[in-house]
Design a protein around this motif. Structure first.
Motif, PDB file in Angstrom:
ATOM      1  N   PRO A 197     -86.465 -54.316 -13.304  1.00 54.28           N
ATOM      2  CA  PRO A 197     -86.415 -53.491 -14.514  1.00 54.28           C
ATOM      3  C   PRO A 197     -87.777 -53.338 -15.180  1.00 54.28           C
ATOM      4  O   PRO A 197     -88.630 -54.225 -15.112  1.00 54.28           O
ATOM      5  CB  PRO A 197     -85.443 -54.249 -15.425  1.00 54.28           C
ATOM      6  CG  PRO A 197     -85.492 -55.662 -14.939  1.00 54.28           C
ATOM      7  CD  PRO A 197     -85.720 -55.566 -13.461  1.00 54.28           C
ATOM      8  N   LEU A 198     -87.961 -52.185 -15.818  1.00 52.67           N
ATOM      9  CA  LEU A 198     -89.179 -51.952 -16.583  1.00 52.67           C
ATOM     10  C   LEU A 198     -89.280 -52.944 -17.734  1.00 52.67           C
ATOM     11  O   LEU A 198     -90.351 -53.492 -18.015  1.00 52.67           O
ATOM     12  CB  LEU A 198     -89.177 -50.512 -17.128  1.00 52.67           C
ATOM     13  CG  LEU A 198     -90.382 -50.097 -17.967  1.00 52.67           C
ATOM     14  CD1 LEU A 198     -91.595 -49.910 -17.077  1.00 52.67           C
ATOM     15  CD2 LEU A 198     -90.089 -48.808 -18.731  1.00 52.67           C
ATOM     16  N   ALA A 199     -88.171 -53.187 -18.399  1.00 57.39           N
ATOM     17  CA  ALA A 199     -88.104 -54.129 -19.521  1.00 57.39           C
ATOM     18  C   ALA A 199     -86.857 -54.982 -19.332  1.00 57.39           C
ATOM     19  O   ALA A 199     -85.762 -54.573 -19.725  1.00 57.39           O
ATOM     20  CB  ALA A 199     -88.056 -53.378 -20.848  1.00 57.39           C
ATOM     21  N   PRO A 200     -86.980 -56.146 -18.696  1.00 58.28           N
ATOM     22  CA  PRO A 200     -85.803 -56.984 -18.431  1.00 58.28           C
ATOM     23  C   PRO A 200     -85.011 -57.278 -19.700  1.00 58.28           C
ATOM     24  O   PRO A 200     -85.589 -57.608 -20.741  1.00 58.28           O
ATOM     25  CB  PRO A 200     -86.415 -58.262 -17.846  1.00 58.28           C
ATOM     26  CG  PRO A 200     -87.727 -57.837 -17.283  1.00 58.28           C
ATOM     27  CD  PRO A 200     -88.222 -56.748 -18.187  1.00 58.28           C
ATOM     28  N   VAL A 201     -83.704 -57.143 -19.619  1.00 52.37           N
ATOM     29  CA  VAL A 201     -82.847 -57.359 -20.779  1.00 52.37           C
ATOM     30  C   VAL A 201     -82.985 -58.783 -21.308  1.00 52.37           C
ATOM     31  O   VAL A 201     -82.912 -59.020 -22.515  1.00 52.37           O
ATOM     32  CB  VAL A 201     -81.376 -57.038 -20.418  1.00 52.37           C
ATOM     33  CG1 VAL A 201     -80.440 -57.431 -21.544  1.00 52.37           C
ATOM     34  CG2 VAL A 201     -81.232 -55.551 -20.097  1.00 52.37           C
ATOM     35  N   ARG A 202     -83.247 -59.744 -20.407  1.00 48.87           N
ATOM     36  CA  ARG A 202     -83.406 -61.130 -20.868  1.00 48.87           C
ATOM     37  C   ARG A 202     -84.614 -61.266 -21.790  1.00 48.87           C
ATOM     38  O   ARG A 202     -84.644 -62.142 -22.657  1.00 48.87           O
ATOM     39  CB  ARG A 202     -83.563 -62.066 -19.674  1.00 48.87           C
ATOM     40  CG  ARG A 202     -84.755 -61.773 -18.793  1.00 48.87           C
ATOM     41  CD  ARG A 202     -84.916 -62.737 -17.644  1.00 48.87           C
ATOM     42  NE  ARG A 202     -85.964 -62.309 -16.740  1.00 48.87           N
ATOM     43  CZ  ARG A 202     -87.258 -62.450 -17.001  1.00 48.87           C
ATOM     44  NH1 ARG A 202     -87.643 -63.028 -18.128  1.00 48.87           N
ATOM     45  NH2 ARG A 202     -88.170 -62.032 -16.140  1.00 48.87           N
ATOM     46  N   VAL A 203     -85.624 -60.391 -21.613  1.00 45.02           N
ATOM     47  CA  VAL A 203     -86.771 -60.404 -22.527  1.00 45.02           C
ATOM     48  C   VAL A 203     -86.430 -59.654 -23.811  1.00 45.02           C
ATOM     49  O   VAL A 203     -86.708 -60.125 -24.915  1.00 45.02           O
ATOM     50  CB  VAL A 203     -88.005 -59.782 -21.850  1.00 45.02           C
ATOM     51  CG1 VAL A 203     -89.163 -59.666 -22.843  1.00 45.02           C
ATOM     52  CG2 VAL A 203     -88.432 -60.620 -20.649  1.00 45.02           C
ATOM     53  N   LEU A 204     -85.815 -58.489 -23.665  1.00 42.40           N
ATOM     54  CA  LEU A 204     -85.485 -57.671 -24.835  1.00 42.40           C
ATOM     55  C   LEU A 204     -84.540 -58.382 -25.793  1.00 42.40           C
ATOM     56  O   LEU A 204     -84.572 -58.144 -26.998  1.00 42.40           O
ATOM     57  CB  LEU A 204     -84.864 -56.336 -24.392  1.00 42.40           C
ATOM     58  CG  LEU A 204     -85.756 -55.392 -23.586  1.00 42.40           C
ATOM     59  CD1 LEU A 204     -84.967 -54.165 -23.156  1.00 42.40           C
ATOM     60  CD2 LEU A 204     -86.986 -54.990 -24.385  1.00 42.40           C
ATOM     61  N   THR A 205     -83.664 -59.244 -25.256  1.00 44.97           N
ATOM     62  CA  THR A 205     -82.668 -59.911 -26.095  1.00 44.97           C
ATOM     63  C   THR A 205     -83.107 -61.289 -26.566  1.00 44.97           C
ATOM     64  O   THR A 205     -82.331 -61.974 -27.231  1.00 44.97           O
ATOM     65  CB  THR A 205     -81.334 -60.030 -25.339  1.00 44.97           C
ATOM     66  OG1 THR A 205     -81.549 -60.710 -24.086  1.00 44.97           O
ATOM     67  CG2 THR A 205     -80.727 -58.658 -25.082  1.00 44.97           C
ATOM     68  N   ARG A 206     -84.319 -61.710 -26.228  1.00 42.05           N
ATOM     69  CA  ARG A 206     -84.828 -62.958 -26.796  1.00 42.05           C
ATOM     70  C   ARG A 206     -84.916 -62.816 -28.310  1.00 42.05           C
ATOM     71  O   ARG A 206     -85.443 -61.813 -28.817  1.00 42.05           O
ATOM     72  CB  ARG A 206     -86.224 -63.278 -26.247  1.00 42.05           C
ATOM     73  CG  ARG A 206     -86.256 -63.809 -24.827  1.00 42.05           C
ATOM     74  CD  ARG A 206     -87.696 -63.963 -24.381  1.00 42.05           C
ATOM     75  NE  ARG A 206     -88.410 -64.953 -25.183  1.00 42.05           N
ATOM     76  CZ  ARG A 206     -88.626 -66.207 -24.802  1.00 42.05           C
ATOM     77  NH1 ARG A 206     -88.177 -66.629 -23.623  1.00 42.05           N
ATOM     78  NH2 ARG A 206     -89.278 -67.040 -25.574  1.00 42.05           N
ATOM     79  N   PRO A 207     -84.407 -63.784 -29.083  1.00 39.50           N
ATOM     80  CA  PRO A 207     -84.461 -63.651 -30.548  1.00 39.50           C
ATOM     81  C   PRO A 207     -85.869 -63.404 -31.074  1.00 39.50           C
ATOM     82  O   PRO A 207     -86.052 -62.601 -31.992  1.00 39.50           O
ATOM     83  CB  PRO A 207     -83.907 -64.992 -31.038  1.00 39.50           C
ATOM     84  CG  PRO A 207     -83.017 -65.460 -29.936  1.00 39.50           C
ATOM     85  CD  PRO A 207     -83.681 -64.992 -28.668  1.00 39.50           C
ATOM     86  N   THR A 208     -86.866 -64.067 -30.493  1.00 40.90           N
ATOM     87  CA  THR A 208     -88.229 -63.860 -30.981  1.00 40.90           C
ATOM     88  C   THR A 208     -88.692 -62.432 -30.741  1.00 40.90           C
ATOM     89  O   THR A 208     -89.373 -61.842 -31.597  1.00 40.90           O
ATOM     90  CB  THR A 208     -89.193 -64.840 -30.290  1.00 40.90           C
ATOM     91  OG1 THR A 208     -89.029 -64.745 -28.869  1.00 40.90           O
ATOM     92  CG2 THR A 208     -88.937 -66.264 -30.733  1.00 40.90           C
ATOM     93  N   VAL A 209     -88.334 -61.860 -29.594  1.00 44.43           N
ATOM     94  CA  VAL A 209     -88.734 -60.487 -29.289  1.00 44.43           C
ATOM     95  C   VAL A 209     -87.955 -59.500 -30.157  1.00 44.43           C
ATOM     96  O   VAL A 209     -88.530 -58.577 -30.764  1.00 44.43           O
ATOM     97  CB  VAL A 209     -88.520 -60.185 -27.790  1.00 44.43           C
ATOM     98  CG1 VAL A 209     -88.773 -58.706 -27.495  1.00 44.43           C
ATOM     99  CG2 VAL A 209     -89.444 -61.053 -26.931  1.00 44.43           C
ATOM    100  N   THR A 210     -86.643 -59.691 -30.239  1.00 37.97           N
ATOM    101  CA  THR A 210     -85.800 -58.766 -31.007  1.00 37.97           C
ATOM    102  C   THR A 210     -86.154 -58.752 -32.480  1.00 37.97           C
ATOM    103  O   THR A 210     -86.467 -57.709 -33.067  1.00 37.97           O
ATOM    104  CB  THR A 210     -84.319 -59.143 -30.835  1.00 37.97           C
ATOM    105  OG1 THR A 210     -83.972 -59.093 -29.458  1.00 37.97           O
ATOM    106  CG2 THR A 210     -83.431 -58.193 -31.617  1.00 37.97           C
ATOM    107  N   TRP A 211     -86.113 -59.925 -33.112  1.00 40.40           N
ATOM    108  CA  TRP A 211     -86.314 -59.996 -34.552  1.00 40.40           C
ATOM    109  C   TRP A 211     -87.773 -59.850 -34.932  1.00 40.40           C
ATOM    110  O   TRP A 211     -88.103 -59.299 -35.995  1.00 40.40           O
ATOM    111  CB  TRP A 211     -85.719 -61.292 -35.100  1.00 40.40           C
ATOM    112  CG  TRP A 211     -84.241 -61.356 -34.904  1.00 40.40           C
ATOM    113  CD1 TRP A 211     -83.551 -62.146 -34.039  1.00 40.40           C
ATOM    114  CD2 TRP A 211     -83.253 -60.551 -35.575  1.00 40.40           C
ATOM    115  NE1 TRP A 211     -82.199 -61.896 -34.120  1.00 40.40           N
ATOM    116  CE2 TRP A 211     -81.993 -60.936 -35.049  1.00 40.40           C
ATOM    117  CE3 TRP A 211     -83.304 -59.572 -36.549  1.00 40.40           C
ATOM    118  CZ2 TRP A 211     -80.803 -60.354 -35.493  1.00 40.40           C
ATOM    119  CZ3 TRP A 211     -82.123 -58.985 -36.994  1.00 40.40           C
ATOM    120  CH2 TRP A 211     -80.896 -59.388 -36.453  1.00 40.40           C
ATOM    121  N   GLY A 212     -88.670 -60.343 -34.069  1.00 45.82           N
ATOM    122  CA  GLY A 212     -90.088 -60.147 -34.345  1.00 45.82           C
ATOM    123  C   GLY A 212     -90.451 -58.677 -34.380  1.00 45.82           C
ATOM    124  O   GLY A 212     -91.133 -58.209 -35.298  1.00 45.82           O
TER     125      GLY A 212
END
Length: 476
Positions: A272-287
């Motif tokens: 994936p271009l942007a793995p969902v496991r990265v996109l859904t990390r709380p630090t990534v999402t909320w940051g």
């Protein structure tokens, strides 16, 4: 010509001399100067033409209705292609992408300064937008991979956030000065020697850096780029024609459909271009949510204060630009202090409290009147306090959203933070401009429209602070 790099050298030296921080090597200091200088220059480009737009329109024959395309032509590609180019930097090489961005910026800036008509100007601004999309995530990922996670990287990100925020403000000042004293064309020409300097120096100072080679997720790239382009275009169209305009609603619906398709593709893609496991990390999402809020509402605030000073107080473009010096100074101080605050209180506290201070200070601007020394006292004090909170939130979100990820995914992480920044800067102004315009038409008062938009701005920032603080707390 040296303005973009002047603040970075003493700042980098200060980092090395701080006894509580590991020392930077000579090469790391040079890398920092080059990367921060390029980021500063790109930030300046987003705002340097704002006060010059009427002069450009008269000089090149733009109609009043088409004048906004000078800004939109840069914002669309910079917001739409950042995530894709950030991921490509992981695969093709981050230094290569930075150099390509600088080369395109130099070419686009030269074309803009030499423009003889609207078509040439729009093409130059598109090139500058693509250059920003190429260079911004590449420079950020080179910065995060050049320094180990911890105090040293936090300080570097703090300086980066400082110079980005200062760049937006200084761009407004430069734009007024250059337009009044020389010509709007110099707002383009000043970029060329700086970009060339980065192109010449970077290969000798910055080593090539790339992540693990893998296949490019073409369906994901197409849908996310198309989704971001249609989102930005839909919001700018709505801000210009109204939120009930059928064409604006159609673009926004297309954006929702494309971004939904992107999410579904990423769930199934092998690479994936942007793995969902990265996109859904709380630090990534909320940051990134915190970053989106602070950038969107602060860029809107600058727009609203420009509207207030020029249409209510009757200030000239030059005086308006100089009035933002307090914001620039407060942002610079905030950027230097924010990493220390992170070291003492943590990223969640700094990000949340930065948003709270920005929101409260913006709400205080509701006290602005129709003139007099008291109005400027309120404006300078509240906007400076808000700028300190804003830059603290920027540093907090950048550290939050890029921490805990391997070097191979730093291009994605910094692409996300860059996308957040550029989408926020693009989306905030049309939304609050529509709020201010609607209220001003209803009451016959520009001041009333500005007041309403300022309150909406403050409410959004305070709501963002609550959401981000709550979301980051849940990760523990």
């Amino acid at each position: 010509m040296t303005a973009p790099t002047t603040p970075t050298a003493p700042a980098a030296a200060a980092m090395a001399e701080d006894p509580g921080t590991p020392r930077l090597t000579s090469r790391q200091r040079l890398v920092l100067v080059l990367l921060l200088g390029s980021q500063f220059m790109l930030a300046v480009d987003f705002s340097i033409l704002n006060v010059a737009l009427p002069d450009i329109g008269r000089g090149l024959g733009f109609s009043l209705a088409n004048l906004q395309w000078i800004s939109t032509a840069m914002m669309l590609p910079s917001a739409g292609f950042t995530l894709l180019f950030g991921r490509l930097a992981d695969l093709a090489g981050r230094r290569s992408m930075l150099l390509a961005g600088m080369a395109l910026l130099a070419a686009g800036s030269l074309a803009g300064g030499l423009a003889t008509g609207p078509a040439m100007m729009i093409a130059a601004r598109v090139a500058q937008g693509l250059a920003a999309a190429l260079a911004t995530p590449a420079a950020l990922s080179l910065l995060t991979t050049s320094l180990p996670e911890g105090p040293l990287r936090d300080k570097a990100l703090g300086l980066n956030g400082t110079l980005m925020s200062a760049g937006f403000t200084i761009g407004a000042i430069f734009g007024g000065v250059l337009t009044d004293l020389l010509s709007w064309r110099w707002a383009f020409f000043v970029n060329v020697p700086v970009a060339v300097a980065v192109i010449v120096a970077a290969p000798a100072v910055i080593p090539e850096s790339r992540g693990k080679r893998t296949r490019l997720d073409l369906p994901g790239a197409v849908t996310v780029t198309g989704g971001l382009l249609t989102l930005v275009y839909g919001v700018t169209t709505a801000g210009r024609l109204g939120w009930t305009d059928p064409s604006a609603l159609g673009w926004l619906a297309a954006a929702v459909a494309l971004l939904t398709a992107f999410w579904r593709i990423e769930l199934r893609a092998q690479a994936p271009l942007a793995p969902v496991r990265v996109l859904t990390r709380p630090t990534v999402t909320w940051g990134n949510l915190g970053g989106l809020v602070t950038f969107a509402m602060e860029s809107s605030l600058i727009f609203l204060l420009t509207l207030y000073m020029q249409q209510v107080l009757g200030y000239s473009p030059l005086r308006t630009g100089l009035s933002f010096c307090g914001i620039g100074l407060a942002a610079f101080v905030g950027g230097l202090l924010a990493p220390r605050l992170i070291g003492r209180f943590g990223t969640r506290a700094v990000l949340t409290c930065g948003l709270l201070l920005q929101g409260v200070a913006t709400g205080a601007l509701f006290l602005l009147g129709d003139g007099g020394n008291a109005a400027m006292t309120v404006l300078l004090a509240a906007s400076s306090a808000g700028a300190f909170g804003h830059i603290s939130a920027i540093v907090g979100y950048m550290v939050t959203a890029t921490s805990g990820l391997p070097d191979a995914e730093q291009g994605l992480a910094t692409g996300l933070t860059s996308m957040t920044q550029q989408v926020g800067v693009t989306l905030g102004i049309p939304v609050l401009s529509a709020v201010a315009t609607t209220r001003a038409h209803a009451t016959g008062s520009v001041l009333s429209g500005v007041h309403t938009a300022l309150l909406a701005d403050a409410v959004v920032v305070l709501a963002g602070a609550v959401l981000v603080g709550t979301g980051l707390r849940r990760r523990h």
